[in-house]
Design an enzyme around this catalytic site. Structure first.
Site, PDB file in Angstrom:
ATOM      1  N   GLU A   1     -12.449  -3.746  -5.109  1.00  8.13           N
ATOM      2  CA  GLU A   1     -11.898  -5.086  -4.955  1.00  8.13           C
ATOM      3  C   GLU A   1     -10.475  -5.103  -5.521  1.00  8.13           C
ATOM      4  O   GLU A   1     -10.222  -4.481  -6.560  1.00  8.13           O
ATOM      5  CB  GLU A   1     -12.756  -6.060  -5.767  1.00  8.13           C
TER       6      GLU A   1
ATOM      7  N   ARG B   1       8.144   0.118   3.012  1.00  3.62           N
ATOM      8  CA  ARG B   1       7.216   1.264   3.042  1.00  3.62           C
ATOM      9  C   ARG B   1       8.012   2.566   3.130  1.00  3.62           C
ATOM     10  O   ARG B   1       7.724   3.530   2.432  1.00  3.62           O
ATOM     11  CB  ARG B   1       6.284   1.109   4.253  1.00  3.62           C
TER      12      ARG B   1
ATOM     13  N   LYS C   1      -2.601   3.874   9.275  1.00 10.29           N
ATOM     14  CA  LYS C   1      -1.934   4.313   8.050  1.00 10.29           C
ATOM     15  C   LYS C   1      -2.186   5.796   7.812  1.00 10.29           C
ATOM     16  O   LYS C   1      -1.294   6.530   7.402  1.00 10.29           O
ATOM     17  CB  LYS C   1      -2.468   3.530   6.847  1.00 10.29           C
TER      18      LYS C   1
ATOM     19  N   ASP D   1      -0.054  -0.816  -1.467  1.00 15.19           N
ATOM     20  CA  ASP D   1      -0.297  -2.252  -1.415  1.00 15.19           C
ATOM     21  C   ASP D   1       1.046  -2.900  -1.123  1.00 15.19           C
ATOM     22  O   ASP D   1       2.078  -2.453  -1.630  1.00 15.19           O
ATOM     23  CB  ASP D   1      -0.860  -2.757  -2.752  1.00 15.19           C
ATOM     24  N   SER D   2       1.036  -3.902  -0.282  1.00 18.84           N
ATOM     25  CA  SER D   2       2.321  -4.468   0.129  1.00 18.84           C
ATOM     26  C   SER D   2       2.192  -5.946   0.424  1.00 18.84           C
ATOM     27  O   SER D   2       1.083  -6.476   0.516  1.00 18.84           O
ATOM     28  CB  SER D   2       2.829  -3.735   1.376  1.00 18.84           C
TER      29      SER D   2
ATOM     30  N   ASP E   1       6.458 -10.259  10.074  1.00 23.58           N
ATOM     31  CA  ASP E   1       7.673  -9.728  10.704  1.00 23.58           C
ATOM     32  C   ASP E   1       8.466 -10.764  11.519  1.00 23.58           C
ATOM     33  O   ASP E   1       9.696 -10.775  11.452  1.00 23.58           O
ATOM     34  CB  ASP E   1       7.336  -8.523  11.600  1.00 23.58           C
TER      35      ASP E   1
HETATM   36  P1  IMP Z   1      -2.178  -4.659   2.456  1.00 24.06           P
HETATM   37  O1  IMP Z   1      -2.681  -3.866   3.624  1.00 24.06           O
HETATM   38  O2  IMP Z   1      -3.225  -5.133   1.505  1.00 24.06           O
HETATM   39  O3  IMP Z   1      -1.065  -3.979   1.752  1.00 24.06           O
HETATM   40  O4  IMP Z   1      -1.661  -6.022   3.101  1.00 24.06           O
HETATM   41  C1  IMP Z   1      -0.359  -6.372   3.065  1.00 24.06           C
HETATM   42  C2  IMP Z   1      -0.082  -7.642   3.855  1.00 24.06           C
HETATM   43  O5  IMP Z   1       1.291  -7.939   3.600  1.00 24.06           O
HETATM   44  C3  IMP Z   1      -0.203  -7.460   5.347  1.00 24.06           C
HETATM   45  O6  IMP Z   1      -1.407  -7.925   5.833  1.00 24.06           O
HETATM   46  C4  IMP Z   1       0.952  -8.323   5.855  1.00 24.06           C
HETATM   47  O7  IMP Z   1       0.553  -9.627   5.883  1.00 24.06           O
HETATM   48  C5  IMP Z   1       1.989  -8.251   4.774  1.00 24.06           C
HETATM   49  N1  IMP Z   1       2.949  -7.176   5.074  1.00 24.06           N
HETATM   50  C6  IMP Z   1       3.063  -5.992   4.428  1.00 24.06           C
HETATM   51  N2  IMP Z   1       4.020  -5.227   4.989  1.00 24.06           N
HETATM   52  C7  IMP Z   1       4.506  -5.956   6.017  1.00 24.06           C
HETATM   53  C8  IMP Z   1       5.507  -5.695   6.996  1.00 24.06           C
HETATM   54  O8  IMP Z   1       6.140  -4.635   7.071  1.00 24.06           O
HETATM   55  N3  IMP Z   1       5.723  -6.690   7.894  1.00 24.06           N
HETATM   56  C9  IMP Z   1       5.045  -7.852   7.875  1.00 24.06           C
HETATM   57  N4  IMP Z   1       4.095  -8.149   7.005  1.00 24.06           N
HETATM   58  C10 IMP Z   1       3.829  -7.198   6.068  1.00 24.06           C
END
Ligand code: IMP
Length: 203
Positions: free
Chosen positions: A45, A186, A18, A74-75, A160
């Site tokens: 946390e 993203r 990242k 966050d995603s 994905d």
């Molecule tokens: P973060 O790093 O806490 O934001 O974790 C986000 C989680 O969401 C990841 O571990 C994936 O499981 C899922 N995720 C987020 N973006 C994607 C993507 O582009 N493709 C597939 N899974 C995603």
């Protein structure tokens, strides 16, 4: 909120991938990214109940403890028929071994239990930029589509292989990663950040 050329920006992530990606995006704007990992900042946390809340608490903690502007994201994946699950728990559904076959199998089972076949879903990315003890802005990006089972494709990560974006036939695990990166949640959140006039635009 302005970040002039030469500003240091803490990337509130301990993920070197990242940090590299953000370096490439912000390099032309004269920003110097450093990772929270390199600064040995503690990881807060993730206690928020939304993607934005979690991105904000990570950006706020890194900016205030590191003394420079900080960017956090966050995603996750939200499935309509599962009331938005796994959502902010997307990473946690993969369990301690971070095995996304387990997470994808759980999504499939929960949809089956509810008798849902064509499951609408979307990925969300919240990107927050905080100034130390100051202002904070959050940008949201989403990509909408549907889920398919069994999983297909070996590209990408996480969910994905079961996600097909609207207007496509192939999963994010099958399409060229460049195509995904140009249209992903993203990418959309970053686009909003880059168009926010926070960075110096005299390239
Ligand atoms: P973060 O790093 O806490 O934001 O974790 C986000 C989680 O969401 C990841 O571990 C994936 O499981 C899922 N995720 C987020 N973006 C994607 C993507 O582009 N493709 C597939 N899974 C995603």
């Amino acid at each position: 909120m302005r970040l002039p050329r030469g500003s240091i920006l803490i990337v509130a992530s301990h993920n070197p991938g990242k940090v590299r990606e953000i370096k490439a995006l912000l390099g032309p704007h004269g920003i110097e990214p450093v990772s929270a990992g390199d600064l040995k900042l503690p990881e807060p946390e993730e206690t928020g109940l939304t993607f934005a809340a979690n991105a904000e608490l990570k950006a706020r903690a890194a900016a205030d403890s590191g003394g420079h502007a900080a960017l956090a994201d966050d995603s996750g994946l939200s499935v309509d028929a599962l009331d938005g699950a796994p959502g902010i728990y997307s990473a946690r559904w993969a369990g301690p071994t971070k095995d996304f076959r387990i997470a994808m199998a759980r999504v499939e089972k929960e949809l089956k239990d509810r008798g849902v076949r064509d499951a609408k879903a979307h990925f969300t990315c919240a990107l927050s930029l905080a100034m130390p003890h100051g202002e904070m802005k959050t940008f949201l990006g989403e990509v909408h589509g549907r889920l398919t089972f069994p999983a297909r494709g070996t590209h990408g990560f996480g969910y994905d292989p079961i996600f097909i974006a609207d207007g496509m036939d192939q999963t994010f695990g099958e399409i060229d990663p460049h195509v995904k990166h140009a249209m992903s949640h993203r990418a959309k959140a970053f686009e909003k950040l880059l168009h926010s006039h926070i960075f110096d635009e005299s390239l």
